[in-house]
Every structure is written in structure tokens, then in C-alpha cells.
Design an enzyme around this catalytic site. Structure first.
Site, PDB file in Angstrom:
ATOM      1  NE  ARG A  63       1.400  27.700 -54.446  1.00  0.00           N
ATOM      2  CZ  ARG A  63       0.403  26.959 -53.968  1.00  0.00           C
ATOM      3  NH1 ARG A  63       0.334  26.656 -52.696  1.00  0.00           N
ATOM      4  NH2 ARG A  63      -0.511  26.513 -54.787  1.00  0.00           N
ATOM      5  NE  ARG A 123       3.142  28.941 -61.625  1.00  0.00           N
ATOM      6  CZ  ARG A 123       2.451  27.822 -61.472  1.00  0.00           C
ATOM      7  NH1 ARG A 123       2.438  26.904 -62.411  1.00  0.00           N
ATOM      8  NH2 ARG A 123       1.768  27.616 -60.369  1.00  0.00           N
ATOM      9  NE  ARG A 154      -4.546  23.235 -53.797  1.00  0.00           N
ATOM     10  CZ  ARG A 154      -4.103  23.826 -54.922  1.00  0.00           C
ATOM     11  NH1 ARG A 154      -4.842  23.803 -56.016  1.00  0.00           N
ATOM     12  NH2 ARG A 154      -2.948  24.437 -54.954  1.00  0.00           N
ATOM     13  NE  ARG A 203      -0.044  21.725 -54.489  1.00  0.00           N
ATOM     14  CZ  ARG A 203      -0.209  22.453 -55.596  1.00  0.00           C
ATOM     15  NH1 ARG A 203      -1.150  22.108 -56.458  1.00  0.00           N
ATOM     16  NH2 ARG A 203       0.543  23.496 -55.829  1.00  0.00           N
ATOM     17  CE  LYS A 223      -3.006  27.590 -63.035  1.00  0.00           C
ATOM     18  NZ  LYS A 223      -3.125  28.236 -61.715  1.00  0.00           N
TER      19      LYS A 223
END
Ligand code: AMP
Length: 189
Positions: free
Chosen positions: A145, A89, A128, A134, A14
């Protein structure tokens, strides 16, 4: 105005696609994840409140998100449109977005949903995790998640399908090919 919701699970791409869409269609990119991470980096009262929630992979409360969005929308009445990335969300967030845009005489023009299977998502998010700092990109939180996405966020697909504005695009393959497919959808709005 052209108001787009870019929808998809964590790791669907996204953020990458939203930047390209914002540039091509001259829209304001609103990434709620980026906004919240910036608050954490500033150690603002809001940042301090949401840090542990984000680090656990859970969702920040609808009230907080809706307040943030209201502020951004009200501060940018001059823009050609918005690309919402990571928002809504939950169904209550989608309802609130509808009301906020209606108050401005606007609506969500269309939703583009990026489809990527779980196996590929986990692979991407683990990669990632190695590349970014992160704090919510580690295996345990990634699984959480995805679980939160399936239980709280995925129902939005039916919500927007019923509204007649849902468009699905395959989110696997070269970035520019996916972008072209997204543009083909947007150009029909
Ligand atoms: P993202 O960068 O979009 O993956 O968002 C990172 C984290 O920020 C999420 O896992 C949530 O904890 C929080 N977050 C971002 N957007 C929202 C939202 N619309 N509602 C609730 N929490 C959010």
C-alpha cells in the site's frame, strides 16, 4: 460549500482527523475505504469485485471510484460541504472530482495533506493490524500500500500544489494538536 480533500499516505491519520473535521465544520464525511469495506461486508456484487484487490493492497479502478463518488455527491445536494477521505488517489480521480463538482457549480476549496514519515507509518499500521480486523493490515500488504501510494497517489501533491490549494500539516504528535493545526488551515480557506 466547503469541500475539503484530506490527503496523506495510509496510516497518516486521515480517518481520525476527517471525523473530527466533519463534526466541527458540519461536513459530510466520505471515506471511500469505508464505503468499499461496507460493500464487502454486504457481499454485494461491487463488494465481491473489489475484495481481492483491496486485500492485495492495490487500488480499485478509477471508474468504480468515480461512479461511487458521483452517486454520493448527487444524493447529497443539501449538505454544507464534503470532506473527502481516501479520495482522490490518482490524477484521473482528481480530474473527475473537479468535473463532478463543477457540474454542481462547486470546486475543491482546499487540500490538507498530512505529513508522516515512512518509519512512523509502518509502525502505526503494524499496531493497527493488531487492533483491527482489517484484512489489508498485515506487513506484506502494508508495504504494498505504501508502494502504491508513492507511485500512484503522491503525484497528486504536485497536482494540487499547481492548483494553488495544497496545504501541508505535520501529522505526528497528539491528535488534538494536529487537529488544531488543521483547523488553523481550514479557517483561512
Ligand atoms: P483506505 O481505508 O482509504 O486505506 O482504503 C482501503 C483500500 O480501499 C485501499 O487500499 C484501496 O484498495 C481501496 N480504495 C479506497 N479508496 C480508493 C480510491 N480512491 N481509489 C482506489 N482504491 C481505493
Amino acid at each position: 460549500m466547503l469541500n475539503l480533500v484530506l490527503f496523506g499516505p495510509p496510516g497518516a491519520g486521515k480517518g481520525t482527523q476527517a471525523l473530527k473535521i466533519a463534526e466541527k465544520y458540519r461536513l459530510l464525511h466520505i471515506s471511500t475505504g469505508d464505503i468499499l469495506r461496507a460493500e464487502i461486508a454486504k457481499s454485494s456484487p461491487l463488494g465481491l469485485r473489489v475484495k481481492s484487490i483491496i486485500d492485495r493492497g492495490e487500488l480499485v479502478s478509477d471508474d468504480i471510484l468515480v461512479d461511487i463518488l458521483r452517486g454520493v455527491i448527487e444524493d447529497h445536494r443539501e449538505v454544507k460541504g464534503f470532506i473527502f477521505d481516501g479520495f482522490p488517489r490518482t490524477i484521473p480521480q482528481a480530474e473527475a472530482l473537479k468535473v463532478m463538482l463543477k457540474g454542481e457549480g462547486q470546486q475543491v476549496t482546499g487540500v490538507v495533506s498530512l505529513k508522516v514519515n515512512d518509519e512512523e507509518l509502518i509502525k502505526r499500521l503494524l499496531n493497527r493490524a493488531l487492533e483491527t480486523g482489517r484484512s489489508d493490515d498485515n506487513e506484506e500488504v502494508i508495504r504494498k500500500r505504501l508502494q502504491v501510494y508513492n507511485s500512484s497517489t503522491k503525484p497528486l501533491l504536485d497536482y494540487y500544489r499547481e492548483e494553488g490549494i495544497l496545504n501541508e500539516v505535520v501529522g505526528i504528535g497528539p491528535i488534538d494538536v494536529i487537529f488544531q493545526d488543521i483547523c488553523t488551515v481550514i479557517d483561512k480557506f
